[in-house]
Design an enzyme around this catalytic site. Structure first.
Site, PDB file in Angstrom:
ATOM      1  N   GLU B 495     -18.212 -13.003  -1.133  1.00 54.39           N
ATOM      2  CA  GLU B 495     -18.814 -14.347  -1.094  1.00 54.39           C
ATOM      3  C   GLU B 495     -19.444 -14.545   0.280  1.00 54.39           C
ATOM      4  O   GLU B 495     -18.962 -15.280   1.111  1.00 54.39           O
ATOM      5  CB  GLU B 495     -17.779 -15.437  -1.419  1.00 54.39           C
ATOM      6  CG  GLU B 495     -16.490 -15.373  -0.647  1.00 54.39           C
ATOM      7  CD  GLU B 495     -15.697 -16.704  -0.759  1.00 54.39           C
ATOM      8  OE1 GLU B 495     -16.332 -17.768  -0.904  1.00 54.39           O
ATOM      9  OE2 GLU B 495     -14.475 -16.666  -0.637  1.00 54.39           O
ATOM     10  N   GLU B 504     -26.870 -15.340   5.648  1.00 50.94           N
ATOM     11  CA  GLU B 504     -25.648 -15.068   6.418  1.00 50.94           C
ATOM     12  C   GLU B 504     -25.335 -13.569   6.432  1.00 50.94           C
ATOM     13  O   GLU B 504     -24.202 -13.163   6.671  1.00 50.94           O
ATOM     14  CB  GLU B 504     -24.481 -15.916   5.882  1.00 50.94           C
ATOM     15  CG  GLU B 504     -24.713 -17.409   6.130  1.00 50.94           C
ATOM     16  CD  GLU B 504     -23.576 -18.310   5.657  1.00 50.94           C
ATOM     17  OE1 GLU B 504     -22.483 -17.792   5.392  1.00 50.94           O
ATOM     18  OE2 GLU B 504     -23.801 -19.534   5.563  1.00 50.94           O
TER      19      GLU B 504
END
Lengths: 781, 781
Positions: B495, B504
């Site tokens: 995740e 990210e």
């Protein structure tokens, strides 16, 4: 300051062929390396600089084997290539035989050409990515060799020009010192792809013929000069295409001063020079001029077509490096290799800019070294000028002759027995002397009061009165706005004008001096007007940005324009609502009509000297607005005047030196497309203590609209017939907004009908007020 | 943080009539002044705020006598007026009876209306000049009384809107503290001048009827609500007209945060709400809502027309002050004065934004107080997250349910006897728990390796293993890019997604983790895409500008959008080349196909994670581009996904809380006209150590072109038939620029033919790359 002698630097381009021939015949006893031999030869032939390709065919071959997937290659060779590429990407490096030069002395003073087969704007992501790595590798190597300047291959693909620009910007930010110059044909050569048999000329000199197969590269397309006739009809949009790419690149690079242009004259130029004027406003560093661009004259010597001649002459303002290539290829029967350089020198000598600069007495000659240099306007009311400043301006032979002529004619027209002159602001006395001459010429009886507030200049005046002028001149020390004068004057003479007319506060000063002018007296000057035109200049934009002083940033500058382009054209634009190329903002007249005065004869407020103007300019060719050019024109007396208006100055006061134009900068450049309209607002604002300008621009695009004609006409029948001529002009005294007239003006989309088309004007941009809120008022009253 | 309960403040407008009646009946024993009495009454009626005109008719009369020259006046009275005006201009001041309030307590909490007969955009220079002095006089007086907020009369004259703007800017710069709000009808009421019998309603409440004669003023034109049917067909250009003036004003005022809008709902709204969405992006402070805008429902109670209802509901995002006027005039038979305020409260309660915020479990409710607040994106790779951050994200009920469902389905599909899971980046363990549940649901035999590099979170994991999970879970401490895992996994779960998918560094982390996934194994997520749309928001523009940290300035932000407007529309635009409102930039897939790996199984460079996209957006309505909105969508497994794409999120993962969108700011706003096209370039760039984005936009205007059709088609016959669909797409692997295809792309004016019209696209502007040269790379690898 730069000298005009030697505007152009003449450079030769060494090809890979030249270098490989020199290698074959190399004699180490004479020259350390083949390239050093070539450099020595070039110097001996009189070239002042040398350009050469940085990399060899070996490098191209290796790069293509790694980074391009040949069609039909099998899986194994693909993986093999990709593995090599990954190793290279992680540590980009040349092998010895992949570069043309390896020593500091080989690189000294040399401009390198980056591999021109690098497609920084390729459609394929991977090709672009690997071309970027290769470019950075080449620049890093050039930096290692202390090379100061590199020429990058031309952008070719408008669709990915932003990627090209991003890569160049990244190089500028990551590679210190080195200057990058983007090579660029003046118009888009793709339009030539439909002409028969386009030949690749300049490129032949850089890369070997076998590498030009279209399957592995899309080299710059240069066509022979002989096809220029076909091209002269290239439409303006095509001529804008490459400029638009350049604009995109330098904008993304935020006008980096290390980014310049190398204009490629290999493609023939269009027959009209008008569209080429935009290059004057760009930072052109070099001109690529292959021997193939030359045509043979009747005797067989190489000369250039007329448009290319004019264009290169105009380019001399940039002090370009002219890079000659293939001059040694014997393409012309007469003159040999030196004929090309000699011809360029001939163009230099016959360049209007160079000639004007070299002819004594011209403003261009007087302004040597001040071209495009920003000066803060004088503030003679706030600051007492230095003697040397007075001396500079007293050198002007035209201005004072005009003043003498004006005084002479006023004297002839004036019916009094004894005439009283008042020189308001006498400075060191040039007007006093001219006034005495005018009196002498008319043999009239006259006396002169000379008022001056600068205590230092007043010493000079006393000295001159004692030694030269005697009793005909009475000196009065003090500010003309407050001083008392023994008697009222018939003729009041002042020289308070700035480059924009009123910008050195002539209106405010003369308001005070009017007290001592007889009610029917004459003011010299009797009126003056301010004029504006939209201007493009990357040089001036950068100069204004570089100014650290915030207060200076928000004022106009005095500048001797050179590398600028006036963006406006003559004619009404598509909408028919535009004025001429240079437009008048406002006027001041002296003596002025009925101001309300206080007991001392002074105006109660300065409101009557506030002004505003809204001007509509037609922009024929796309360009970037960086600021406004300001000019003035004055009527001294009758038809004697002063003018720095570009179209009229030679008629009114030729070779006058005292005023350079004004430059009103914008904070943000504004892109203006071809056939657009620019609305400029400018205000002269005032408080009790301050006077300043603010300015603003909005751009609009007019285009023929057939989709909405019917709907609009049906919706509002009276609208279609509204035309610009029925609109209220800015000068109407009534405060009333009529309910009928403003309909047209209040519409976001202005519409007008001309004889054949229906045009729609849509706002497309703006650049904000530069000088907000009067914070930066610049002259203390 | 602001609360949603009480989004709107309800204010009443006291008219000059109200004040003069209160004066007549004043009883000093009860209230100190008549205005204090009115204020107390308003409070008693439940109004939370009061607005009133600052000046009386006396002031208007004096100003007009001084500053307007009545037609037919004689010379003496002219001079007399001018003398009075000069005295006033030199010392602007009120007489006692020219203002409505004189005491601090009368002014407390009051918003004043500046004299609405002041023509700051008059055509006449003198009227404008004297209106500016009067405005500054009123603002200075309001400041003296400590008034926080003043509403300025609406601009009326597009031709002189720049002058209006300059004056407002000058007031903002010269008057500290006070907030200025520009009143503005939502569209240009001038189109109503041709409708029959327009009546002036709101204005009647401000000024007395006799002052409305058209010869001395051009008051705001408000028409009665009953003519709304006629107006519903007002064309979009009319609806843009007032917005264009507002844009000009706030641009010249440089987006001053003390400048806001007061939208005037007196003119009826158009029947389509689409064009009104632009007001969402503007700083709307108040809404003027006269009783006359209300219509009577079947029972006679005042209600609003449907469009006005929706518009006011939408406006609740601005937390506006709704200024009701003439509510006490008895215009509706039922409900009395309070009915109007009650109705506004009803609209507030039924506003979708308010309802979403009040309903538990929605992202709007979760995001309370974070609307339009800029947050730097998390950098979980560089920074070890805090436990409280994990806790926030673990609250998301949807995200982990989706993950569990994806793991459950992957388990069902997987054919091995014993299944090895690897959770790459286990954090505090939410995925571990969900994975155990999924295993339990399928009753399969499986073990879980949980990899985590955050040493602090690793303590939590150890604790949970001991207390909850037992032997089925093996913990591995280390960075997934470098750690060794005992056995390869069948299913790798991570995740690592950010608001833009890859922002990210999920691609880079998973490149490392792929080492311990079996060659045929499953990655959850299996792919993710990044999406963009052009965005307008003066709030976000100002917030981004206010960021002092340069590094932050050059990165995208995480923002819960509220006062924003997505500028793009659906449909292909006039040229037919534009994509949908929100467009996909690129995709990442896991496991990815054949990267070249080193001995450790890691990629040699990060080149394969570079991406770029060029997107074409259609801009139906004029607006100002301030940045780009970024979204992501991920496929976890099969048809189980995560999405924050505005059109699809409710379908894919409704009420998911974990991600707000990304905001990519531009340094300079870009004006986009109606029916324009926007080309956005965005790059995901990478070096060995860094990953970052750069972005750029260019605007183009398409318009029907009949003037050039013939010429162009004749010039280049093959050009007319070139269409967008034949162009090479960005994904083609070949590095070759074909000599035939790029013709179309390299032209500055792109042309295309649709069924009926010939369109020409002209570049009209650009806003430069925000994040140049990779200086501000924001994630360390």
């Amino acid at each position: 300051m730069t000298s005009w002698s030697g505007s152009a630097t003449i450079s030769t381009f060494l090809t890979l062929d030249d270098i490989s021939k020199a290698r074959k015949n190399h004699d180490p006893s004479k020259h350390k390396t083949p390239v050093l031999k070539l450099l020595a030869e070039a110097r001996a032939k009189g070239y002042e600089a040398v350009s050469l390709p940085l990399t060899t065919e070996k490098w191209r071959t290796r790069w293509e084997e790694m980074c391009l997937l040949p069609s039909g290659s099998d899986r194994d060779s693909e993986i093999n290539a990709e593995q090599k590429a990954e190793v290279w990407r992680s540590r980009p490096a040349f092998l010895n035989d992949e570069v043309t030069i390896t020593r500091l002395d080989e690189a000294e003073g040399v401009t390198v050409m980056i591999s021109d087969w690098l497609e920084l704007d390729a459609t394929d992501d991977w090709v672009r990515h690997d071309a970027e790595i290769a470019l950075k590798q080449e620049l890093a190597y050039a930096s290692y060799l202390n090379i100061q300047s590199a020429i990058l291959p031309a952008p070719r693909n408008r669709e990915h020009a932003a990627s090209y620009a991003r890569i160049v910007n990244s190089c500028l930010k990551n590679t210190p010192y080195i200057h990058l110059s983007i090579s660029l044909p003046i118009y888009n050569p793709s339009v030539l792809q439909h002409t028969q048999n386009p030949s690749l000329l300049f490129t032949e000199n850089i890369t070997s013929p076998e590498s030009l197969s279209p399957s592995v590269s899309a080299p710059r397309l240069f066509v022979s000069g002989s096809s220029s006739e076909k091209l002269s009809s290239a439409p303006e949009s095509e001529l804008n295409a490459t400029w638009e790419m350049w604009d995109l690149i330098r904008s993304i690079c935020d006008y980096d001063t290390r980014l310049t242009l190398t204009l490629d004259l290999a493609p023939p130029l269009p027959s009209t020079i008008g569209v080429l004027s935009k290059w004057a406003a760009e930072s052109v560093r070099s001109i690529l001029l292959p021997a193939s661009t030359f045509i043979a004259n009747a005797k067989g010597y190489p000369v250039l077509p007329k448009t290319a001649q004019s264009f290169i002459r105009e380019c001399m303002i940039h002090h370009p490096t002219v890079i000659l290539s293939a001059a040694n290829a014997g393409q012309h029967t007469r003159g040999g290799e030196t004929a090309y350089a000699q011809y360029v020198r001939h163009l230099e000598k016959t360049s209007p800019a160079v000639q004007a600069a070299e002819r004594a007495g011209t403003v261009e000659n007087f302004a040597q070294g001040y071209q495009d240099y920003l000066q803060a306007p004088l503030q003679p009311l706030m600051d007492n000028l230095q003697s040397v400043t007075y001396q500079t301006f007293e050198q002007d032979p035209i201005k004072y002759a005009q003043y003498e002529e004006a005084m002479y004619r006023a004297l002839l027209d004036w019916d009094e027995e004894k005439i009283v002159f008042c020189i308001a602001g006498a400075g060191r006395g040039p007007l006093v002397t001219r006034c005495l001459t005018a009196i002498e010429r008319t043999r009239r009886d006259a006396i002169i009061y000379a008022v001056e507030k600068n205590p230092n200049a007043f010493v000079t005046l006393q000295n001159r009165k004692e030694r030269e002028w005697g009793d005909k001149v009475q000196l009065l020390f003090g500010d003309m706005r407050f001083i008392d004068v023994p008697e009222q004057a018939d003729i009041l003479v002042s020289e308070l004008l700035g480059s924009f007319g009123d910008n050195e506060l002539s209106p405010e000063c003369l308001d005070g001096a009017m007290r001592f002018l007889k009610p029917t007296g004459i003011s010299i000057p009797s009126s003056y007007t301010a004029h504006l035109a939209p201007l493009s200049s990357s040089k001036l934009f950068n100069e204004a940005r570089a100014t650290k002083d915030l207060k200076s940033l928000e004022t106009p500058y005095v500048v001797m324009f050179q590398a600028v382009n006036i963006l406006s054209g003559e004619g009404g634009g598509l909408s028919g609502r535009c004025g001429p190329q240079i437009q008048e903002c406002w006027e001041f007249e002296h003596p002025r009509r009925d101001p309300v005065l206080d007991a001392r004869g002074l105006p109660k407020t300065n409101s009557h000297n506030a002004r505003s103007a809204k001007l509509n300019f037609y922009i024929p060719y796309a360009g970037v607005l960086h600021g406004l050019a300001g000019y003035f024109e004055a009527v001294l007396y009758g038809n004697v005047g002063l003018s720095i208006h570009p179209h009229r100055k030679d008629h009114i006061s030729k070779d006058m030196l005292s005023w350079f134009p004004l430059f009103f900068p914008f904070k943000e450049p504004l892109f203006l497309p071809s056939n657009s309209e620019l609305q400029v607002s400018i205000w002269r604002l005032t408080t009790e203590r301050q006077v300043w300008y603010e300015w603003h621009a909005e751009s609009f695009l007019s285009s023929p609209s057939f989709a909405q004609i019917d709907a609009t006409l049906q919706r509002s029948p009276s609208l279609g017939s509204a035309s610009a001529s029925t609109l209220p002009s800015g000068g109407i005294q009534s405060p009333l907004i009529d309910a009928e007239d403003p309909v047209f003006m209040q519409r976001a989309r202005h519409m007008s009908l001309d004889s054949s088309h229906f045009y729609e004007t849509v706002k497309i941009g703006q650049t904000s007020l530069h000088n907000p809120g009067g914070r930066s008022s610049w002259i203390g009253l």
